[in-house]
Scaffold this active site. Structure first.
Site, PDB file in Angstrom:
ATOM      1  N   CYS A  22      -4.717  20.281  57.844  1.00 47.37           N
ATOM      2  CA  CYS A  22      -4.636  20.138  56.592  1.00 47.37           C
ATOM      3  C   CYS A  22      -3.549  18.928  56.171  1.00 47.37           C
ATOM      4  O   CYS A  22      -2.373  18.971  56.549  1.00 47.37           O
ATOM      5  CB  CYS A  22      -4.002  21.582  56.062  1.00 47.37           C
ATOM      6  SG  CYS A  22      -3.383  21.386  54.173  1.00 47.37           S
ATOM      7  N   CYS A  65       0.108  27.622  52.531  1.00 41.66           N
ATOM      8  CA  CYS A  65      -0.090  26.216  52.312  1.00 41.66           C
ATOM      9  C   CYS A  65       0.453  25.816  50.722  1.00 41.66           C
ATOM     10  O   CYS A  65       0.077  26.336  50.069  1.00 41.66           O
ATOM     11  CB  CYS A  65      -1.608  25.678  52.475  1.00 41.66           C
ATOM     12  SG  CYS A  65      -1.858  23.953  52.059  1.00 41.66           S
ATOM     13  N   TYR A  91       0.939  -1.232  -0.164  1.00 38.98           N
ATOM     14  CA  TYR A  91      -0.077   0.021  -0.105  1.00 38.98           C
ATOM     15  C   TYR A  91       0.844   1.347   0.008  1.00 38.98           C
ATOM     16  O   TYR A  91       0.689   2.164  -0.789  1.00 38.98           O
ATOM     17  CB  TYR A  91      -0.863   0.062   1.118  1.00 38.98           C
ATOM     18  CG  TYR A  91      -1.843   1.179   1.413  1.00 38.98           C
ATOM     19  CD1 TYR A  91      -3.174   1.000   0.832  1.00 38.98           C
ATOM     20  CD2 TYR A  91      -1.379   2.118   2.057  1.00 38.98           C
ATOM     21  CE1 TYR A  91      -3.929   2.236   0.591  1.00 38.98           C
ATOM     22  CE2 TYR A  91      -2.312   3.597   2.256  1.00 38.98           C
ATOM     23  CZ  TYR A  91      -3.318   3.487   1.488  1.00 38.98           C
ATOM     24  OH  TYR A  91      -4.276   4.521   1.732  1.00 38.98           O
ATOM     25  N   ASP A  92       2.010   1.139   0.761  1.00 39.09           N
ATOM     26  CA  ASP A  92       2.630   2.364   0.844  1.00 39.09           C
ATOM     27  C   ASP A  92       3.556   2.458  -0.549  1.00 39.09           C
ATOM     28  O   ASP A  92       3.744   3.822  -0.996  1.00 39.09           O
ATOM     29  CB  ASP A  92       3.935   2.085   1.971  1.00 39.09           C
ATOM     30  CG  ASP A  92       3.405   2.274   3.482  1.00 39.09           C
ATOM     31  OD1 ASP A  92       2.156   2.653   3.550  1.00 39.09           O
ATOM     32  OD2 ASP A  92       3.846   1.758   4.270  1.00 39.09           O
ATOM     33  N   ASP A 113     -22.078   7.038  19.673  1.00 42.12           N
ATOM     34  CA  ASP A 113     -22.083   8.345  20.529  1.00 42.12           C
ATOM     35  C   ASP A 113     -20.667   9.239  20.134  1.00 42.12           C
ATOM     36  O   ASP A 113     -19.579   9.012  20.650  1.00 42.12           O
ATOM     37  CB  ASP A 113     -21.674   7.875  22.076  1.00 42.12           C
ATOM     38  CG  ASP A 113     -22.037   8.884  23.165  1.00 42.12           C
ATOM     39  OD1 ASP A 113     -22.358  10.086  22.821  1.00 42.12           O
ATOM     40  OD2 ASP A 113     -21.505   8.997  24.260  1.00 42.12           O
ATOM     41  N   LYS A 117     -36.390   3.263  13.568  1.00 41.02           N
ATOM     42  CA  LYS A 117     -36.848   4.211  12.430  1.00 41.02           C
ATOM     43  C   LYS A 117     -37.696   3.483  11.819  1.00 41.02           C
ATOM     44  O   LYS A 117     -37.829   2.335  11.366  1.00 41.02           O
ATOM     45  CB  LYS A 117     -35.462   4.612  11.406  1.00 41.02           C
ATOM     46  CG  LYS A 117     -34.550   5.329  12.352  1.00 41.02           C
ATOM     47  CD  LYS A 117     -33.002   5.423  11.045  1.00 41.02           C
ATOM     48  CE  LYS A 117     -32.135   6.184  12.102  1.00 41.02           C
ATOM     49  NZ  LYS A 117     -30.890   6.280  11.164  1.00 41.02           N
ATOM     50  N   GLU A 165     -31.112   0.547  14.759  1.00 41.71           N
ATOM     51  CA  GLU A 165     -29.631   0.775  14.524  1.00 41.71           C
ATOM     52  C   GLU A 165     -29.111   0.847  15.776  1.00 41.71           C
ATOM     53  O   GLU A 165     -29.567   1.361  16.896  1.00 41.71           O
ATOM     54  CB  GLU A 165     -29.516   1.950  13.439  1.00 41.71           C
ATOM     55  CG  GLU A 165     -29.931   1.614  12.205  1.00 41.71           C
ATOM     56  CD  GLU A 165     -29.989   2.751  11.382  1.00 41.71           C
ATOM     57  OE1 GLU A 165     -29.126   3.975  11.672  1.00 41.71           O
ATOM     58  OE2 GLU A 165     -30.493   2.862  10.469  1.00 41.71           O
ATOM     59  N   CYS A 176      -8.476  24.737  54.212  1.00 42.32           N
ATOM     60  CA  CYS A 176      -7.112  25.128  54.944  1.00 42.32           C
ATOM     61  C   CYS A 176      -6.948  26.788  54.675  1.00 42.32           C
ATOM     62  O   CYS A 176      -6.955  27.007  53.449  1.00 42.32           O
ATOM     63  CB  CYS A 176      -6.131  24.415  54.358  1.00 42.32           C
ATOM     64  SG  CYS A 176      -4.433  25.131  54.787  1.00 42.32           S
ATOM     65  N   LYS A 233     -32.767   5.242  24.864  1.00 41.38           N
ATOM     66  CA  LYS A 233     -31.309   5.674  25.708  1.00 41.38           C
ATOM     67  C   LYS A 233     -31.080   4.477  26.794  1.00 41.38           C
ATOM     68  O   LYS A 233     -31.830   4.096  27.710  1.00 41.38           O
ATOM     69  CB  LYS A 233     -31.349   7.031  26.458  1.00 41.38           C
ATOM     70  CG  LYS A 233     -31.562   8.143  25.363  1.00 41.38           C
ATOM     71  CD  LYS A 233     -30.230   8.506  25.047  1.00 41.38           C
ATOM     72  CE  LYS A 233     -29.973   9.581  24.289  1.00 41.38           C
ATOM     73  NZ  LYS A 233     -30.057  10.784  24.997  1.00 41.38           N
ATOM     74  N   TYR A 281     -25.821   7.167   8.297  1.00 44.01           N
ATOM     75  CA  TYR A 281     -26.991   6.398   8.618  1.00 44.01           C
ATOM     76  C   TYR A 281     -27.967   6.999   7.904  1.00 44.01           C
ATOM     77  O   TYR A 281     -29.232   6.561   7.974  1.00 44.01           O
ATOM     78  CB  TYR A 281     -27.180   6.485  10.092  1.00 44.01           C
ATOM     79  CG  TYR A 281     -26.910   7.781  10.906  1.00 44.01           C
ATOM     80  CD1 TYR A 281     -27.731   9.008  10.475  1.00 44.01           C
ATOM     81  CD2 TYR A 281     -26.124   7.834  11.891  1.00 44.01           C
ATOM     82  CE1 TYR A 281     -27.521  10.172  11.425  1.00 44.01           C
ATOM     83  CE2 TYR A 281     -25.743   9.236  12.530  1.00 44.01           C
ATOM     84  CZ  TYR A 281     -26.673  10.321  12.209  1.00 44.01           C
ATOM     85  OH  TYR A 281     -26.532  11.328  12.853  1.00 44.01           O
ATOM     86  N   LYS A 336     -27.051   3.560  18.384  1.00 40.54           N
ATOM     87  CA  LYS A 336     -26.911   5.055  18.500  1.00 40.54           C
ATOM     88  C   LYS A 336     -25.482   5.268  18.624  1.00 40.54           C
ATOM     89  O   LYS A 336     -25.095   5.063  19.986  1.00 40.54           O
ATOM     90  CB  LYS A 336     -27.904   5.559  19.388  1.00 40.54           C
ATOM     91  CG  LYS A 336     -27.849   7.104  19.457  1.00 40.54           C
ATOM     92  CD  LYS A 336     -28.909   7.697  20.241  1.00 40.54           C
ATOM     93  CE  LYS A 336     -29.206   9.281  20.081  1.00 40.54           C
ATOM     94  NZ  LYS A 336     -28.021   9.724  20.802  1.00 40.54           N
ATOM     95  N   CYS A 378      -0.088  20.983  55.042  1.00 35.33           N
ATOM     96  CA  CYS A 378       0.624  21.713  55.666  1.00 35.33           C
ATOM     97  C   CYS A 378       0.376  21.748  57.281  1.00 35.33           C
ATOM     98  O   CYS A 378       0.829  22.355  58.017  1.00 35.33           O
ATOM     99  CB  CYS A 378       0.377  23.429  55.184  1.00 35.33           C
ATOM    100  SG  CYS A 378      -1.100  23.929  55.696  1.00 35.33           S
TER     101      CYS A 378
END
Ligand code: IVH
Length: 674
Positions: free
Chosen positions: A405, A428, A37-38, A118, A287, A114, A423, A311, A223, A116, A408
């Site tokens: 803290c 600190c 390919y290259d 993200d 759909k 189908e 704190c 969902k 889609y 969904k 400190c």
């Protein structure tokens, strides 16, 4: 070789390379080795170099071309890019099915289920079979021209198998592995991590420099057919087959169904298979198959009546709580963080979750070594939902916040009306370190290459004790640091140098004065113009400004009176850091009026990480948005932070656009970013 002969060979190479691209990136069925390919690519590049007139925009060598853009051109969509109504349970699906059958006037209707994906909706246009324009969804009516960035997606054909004019819609996404690799690299460079693949994909598509976009591996499933000339299809199934034949990548995980039971089976199957998919899905889209029926049913302003998105509920996982550590933030607030046994959740490995404060730990009775249920709020920030008390062995240890803290050792206090412990030692080290991290951050001085990791190293080596020290760093100081070669040191020094030119508001915001957010800093800078004037100002001078209340006025004056602050500012000045307001419009900064948020009705809910809700409100208002308190049909946008609750649910029901904090940040104009 003569031009004629070269032309013939170039066209042959186009076809051959396109075919191999298609086999590799779309069909996942390569026919030749990478080396072969290259060789083809190199041959084509050599010919194009020798005969530049043969280099066409749809050449396979032109996927990563182009110079960085100054901004994205706007694109008006031919037909609006709508979103989908949501279904959360079986009843919602039954209601949908009933509506469809009623409209059809018959009992049996065919649907296509189908996945969904993200990612982000995009539109791609072809003329005469050539890819000519790609855009984001934007507000559905107008998007942005991201042609250059879409070209870098290898599975997107630059030429399709018929000389057609067609507009196709689909979802651009970042595969999980690419996302993990990207975040690993960012962690190593001390850059902020992307919360999820969708945000990472959004960030990549909005890169103005196509070379940077090309380094992020994105992919695209198509889609829907938007517009098509000279060809008709009767059903969605046929349409998808047609798209496949043209060379597009269509998700093979789809199925025609004729009943709600079959829909539920499909949902169940993919809900279970979800963790094994190489990309993230957040639901199932159902759909109507018959395009004539779709047309008859039509759309609402926001979504088609012929489709619905089921969902998935937020993914949860059970893991062990190994420890609770404490973080001291820039303002001294001490927050407990859960250290978890690594667990895979919604596509990422979770090892930490915020516990917010002691009250929450007590309310949920969370103990060290407990088995806990974690989930991602809005699929983004992990949180501990609860404890599996039945799994307790008696070895679990209750947790209480320390009195001192952790950094400190000075006493912690609970300020009136706050749940958080603080704190209040101004020296600190944790606060100082976090303050420097804030100073260099994107919204403040924006010093690239100087993230949390590098700042921590500088701090631990004693090289930087105050923000002014950054401007006195020497090459040899930086070379001591881990993983810092000559080149990265030089880049860092250049970035620090560059930051000296920033307009005053960035410096003011970066100093981290209490109650002075990005917006407040801007107002102060606009009004006082120079740091010296602000340093001289008294409370009344500040209160004379409409937007400034007594809290901020007091805070600014007290801050500016401190001897250590005066010292820091004079050292910054000596180092050549700009102390003047340069104004909007100067230095190529965009005017705020161009904001996509102008005129939008926005609601903010949950806890934001980078700013308070009040600051977010001010920011949005400064961009022309109208910020209101409750979600209704009129709401255009919900900004959901951590622990968003009923408003988020309502917004989902009403199909209101929902942004997490990161998405909001990515939409803010450069000069107000925090
Ligand atoms: S169809 C007119 N199919 O989900 C409706 N959308 O709110 C066109 N999405 O904006 C959308 N996978 O970005 C459709 N297989 C799929 C999808 C899908 C993901 C996204 C899309 C849309 C959002 C719905």
């Amino acid at each position: 070789m003569k031009l004629e002969e070269a032309k013939k060979r170039v066209l042959e190479l186009h076809d051959e390379i396109n075919e191999h691209n298609h086999r590799y990136y779309v069909l996942d069925d390569p026919a030749i080795s990478d080396a072969e390919y290259d060789r083809l690519m190199r041959e084509l590049m050599a010919l194009e170099e020798k005969f530049p007139e043969l280099k066409t925009p749809d050449s396979p060598t032109q996927r990563v071309g182009g110079e960085p853009l100054p901004f994205f051109e706007k694109v008006e969509h031919t037909t609006p890019m709508l979103s989908l109504g949501n279904a959360f349970d079986e009843q919602d699906l039954r209601d949908f099915d009933e509506r469809v059958r009623k409209a059809a006037g018959r009992e049996n209707v065919r649907y296509v289920c189908e996945l969904k994906i993200d990612g982000l909706a995009v539109s791609v246009q072809y003329e005469d079979g050539r890819f000519v324009l790609g855009s984001t969804r934007g507000d559905g009516i107008t998007g942005e021209d991201i042609t250059q960035n879409l070209k870098t997606i290898r599975s997107l054909p630059l030429r399709i198998n018929e000389p057609l004019s067609i507009e196709v819609r689909g979802e651009a996404y970042m595969p999980r592995r690419a996302f993990e690799r990207l975040n690993r690299e960012r962690a190593e460079n001390g850059e902020p991590l992307f919360a999820n693949p969708r945000n990472a994909a959004a960030g990549s598509l909005r890169q103005l420099d196509p070379k940077l976009a090309a380094r992020r591996t994105l992919d695209l499933f198509v889609y829907e057919i938007g517009q098509l000339e000279g060809h008709t299809v009767q059903t969605h199934t046929e349409g998808l087959q047609f798209l496949e034949a043209l060379g597009f990548k269509v998700n093979p995980a789809r199925q025609t169904v004729e009943s709600v039971e079959e829909m539920l089976a499909f949902i169940d199957k993919w809900g279970k298979n979800r963790p094994d998919l190489p990309y993230e899905i957040d639901g199932i889209v159902i759909k109507v198959d018959d395009l004539a029926l779709r047309k008859q049913m039509g759309t609402t302003a926001k979504s088609p009546r012929w489709a619905i998105a089921y969902k998935f509920p937020a993914e949860e996982a059970v893991t062990r709580l190994l420890d609770i550590t404490l973080n001291v933030g820039r303002t001294g607030v001490v927050t407990p963080t859960a250290v978890l046994e690594p667990v895979s959740l919604a596509g990422t490995t979770v090892q930490r979750a915020s516990l917010h404060n002691e009250d929450l730990i007590r309310e949920k009775d969370i103990r060290i070594h407990d088995y806990v249920v974690v989930k991602k709020a809005g699929d983004i920030i992990p949180e501990v939902v609860g404890v599996l008390t039945e799994k307790r062995t008696g070895e679990e240890k209750a947790f209480s916040m320390p009195e001192r803290c952790p950094e400190c050792d000075s006493g912690l206090v609970r300020l009136e009306g706050e749940v958080a412990l603080r704190c209040i030692n101004p020296k600190c080290p944790a606060q100082t370190r976090e303050g420097i991290i804030h100073f260099v951050s994107r919204g403040a001085m924006n010093i690239e290459g100087l993230g949390e990791k590098v700042v921590t190293q500088l701090f631990n080596h004693g090289l930087v004790r105050s923000v002014a020290d950054l401007y006195y760093l020497k090459k040899e100081d930086l070379l001591q640091l881990e993983r810092m070669g000559e080149k990265s040191v030089q880049n860092l020094l250049d970035a620090i140098e560059e930051s000296k030119k920033n307009s005053l508001e960035r410096l003011l915001f970066g100093l981290g004065i209490r109650f002075v957010g990005a917006k407040g800093a801007k107002i102060l800078a606009q009004h006082f113009k120079h740091m010296d004037a602000l340093m001289e100002a008294g409370v009344e001078d500040l209160l004379a400004l409409d937007e400034i209340g007594p809290k901020m006025a007091d805070s600014v004056v007290t801050y500016m009176e401190k001897p250590e602050v005066r010292e820091t500012i004079s050292r910054l000045k000596e180092a050549g850091v700009n102390m003047e307001y340069k104004g909007p419009g100067a230095d190529g900064e965009k005017a705020v009026s161009a904001s996509p948020l102008a005129g939008k009705t926005v609601v903010i809910t949950g806890t934001l990480q980078r700013m308070s809700r009040k600051e977010a409100t001010e920011l949005l208002e400064s961009l022309g948005a109208n910020v209101t308190g409750s979600v209704s049909k009129k709401t255009d946008l919900l900004v959901a932070g951590e622990k968003a609750g009923s408003k988020l649910d309502k917004a989902k029901k009403l199909d209101v656009t929902i942004w997490d904090e990161e998405t909001l940040l990515s939409h803010l104009p450069e000069e107000v970013r925090v």
